[in-house]
Design a protein around this motif. Sequence first.
Motif, PDB file in Angstrom:
ATOM      1  N   ALA A   1     -16.868 -32.115 113.423  1.00 15.91           N
ATOM      2  CA  ALA A   1     -17.937 -32.645 112.952  1.00 15.91           C
ATOM      3  C   ALA A   1     -18.988 -32.054 113.690  1.00 15.91           C
ATOM      4  CB  ALA A   1     -18.048 -34.260 113.328  1.00 15.91           C
ATOM      5  N   LEU A   2     -19.530 -30.753 113.090  1.00 13.64           N
ATOM      6  CA  LEU A   2     -20.415 -29.930 113.794  1.00 13.64           C
ATOM      7  C   LEU A   2     -22.077 -30.480 113.502  1.00 13.64           C
ATOM      8  CD1 LEU A   2     -19.672 -27.246 114.843  1.00 13.64           C
ATOM      9  CD2 LEU A   2     -20.492 -26.098 112.796  1.00 13.64           C
ATOM     10  N   ALA A   3     -22.357 -30.866 114.726  1.00 19.08           N
ATOM     11  CA  ALA A   3     -23.849 -31.232 114.584  1.00 19.08           C
ATOM     12  C   ALA A   3     -24.754 -30.318 113.842  1.00 19.08           C
ATOM     13  CB  ALA A   3     -24.349 -31.484 115.909  1.00 19.08           C
ATOM     14  N   GLY A   4     -25.866 -30.791 113.080  1.00 23.33           N
ATOM     15  CA  GLY A   4     -26.844 -30.009 112.579  1.00 23.33           C
ATOM     16  C   GLY A   4     -27.540 -29.083 113.669  1.00 23.33           C
ATOM     17  N   GLY A   5     -27.639 -28.024 113.136  1.00 19.89           N
ATOM     18  CA  GLY A   5     -28.563 -26.742 113.929  1.00 19.89           C
ATOM     19  C   GLY A   5     -27.494 -26.268 115.061  1.00 19.89           C
TER      20      GLY A   5
END
Length: 339
Positions: A326-330
């Motif tokens: 789950a790759l965080a925004g930015g």
Amino acid sequence: MRAVILIGGMGTRLRPFTVETPKPLLPVMNRPFLEYQFQVLSRHGVREVVLCTSYRAGTFRRAFGTGRRLGLKISYVRESIPLGTGGALKNAQSLLNGTTLVLNGDVLNAFNLGAFLKFHRARRAEISIALTRVKDPTLYGLVITDEKGMVRRFLEKPSWDEVVSNSINAGAYLFEPSVFTHLPQGKPYSLERGLFPERLAAGARIAGYVAPGYWIDIGSVEMYLQVHLDLLQGRTPFRPGPRARPFKNADGARVTAGAGTKAAPFVRFSGSVSLGSKVRIGRGAQLTDCVVLDGASIGDGARLERCIVGPKARVGTHAVLGPGTALAGGSLVGDYSQL
Ligand code: GDD
Ligand code: MG
């Protein structure tokens, strides 16, 4: 009939995506999740909706305004500190009249309101709870009913040794107005841990309606991914809406994308893939059963499987993102990284 939707939770199990955006506003195939549940309300003639907000309250008004664009009349109530599902509902009381539909805001449920109401009235229930069947009831509210459909026990988040059936609270209720007198004003109170067991103990009539059809709670990263796969594979009666178009470079896979999304040559898609708008996919990248949100870029030769890439994240060339990522925004993932 009016509907109340509880949308004030912090969505902690869906971090990092809920740090900026509350759960009901997370995009699902280029439209806010809650708009799918609005489709169900509209289909059944419910036009007046009260949203009970708390966490990131202002974002809802910005997204839906008065509701006119959606064919609804939306009102907002706001808790300055979260009051739980029962405290939130009490705050909405002055905006309601008659039998009221109450919904959790992170659930997608294609229930038939007419049949639900008929069931509720036939049992002269004070509260009716829609039920669905799941594999793991420990994550939800277990509801035990008798042969006439009356609730005998309510157990929120039971342990496995308490699980005696797989029927759980689907997060949709019909409430008679008399119920509101049992909700305390201005203090934290839970429908699931307070009202339901207390009204049962007091001998009130609570009915459990088994709602057939598609049901999901998008409260975890895994389930947020799953709702995309279900929509793409046509397992739901919901339509993704005009902003998610079938993507041309899709081979045999089911891929949709928003406006301005581009894939370089030799990209390989498999399974079901949802791409936001203005996404860039580099040459030879491979994407299997995943979600890439608006403005993200995926480097040449990167491989992604069963993962979610947040908005404007940059995945380096030949990076590998495995199941559950789950790759965080930015965020930035360096070239050749393996997650
Ligand atoms: N306004 C407001 N204030 N809303 C809240 C608050 C609050 O303090 N706390 C939770 N909510 C909202 C959430 O935003 C969500 O839409 C809904 O109430 C349910 O909260 P969750 O945190 O998602 O609960 P859950 O998924 O663990 O369990 C609930 O849903 C299950 C079905 O999905 C329970 O109702 C279970 O019994 C049920 O099985
Ligand atoms: Mg939930």
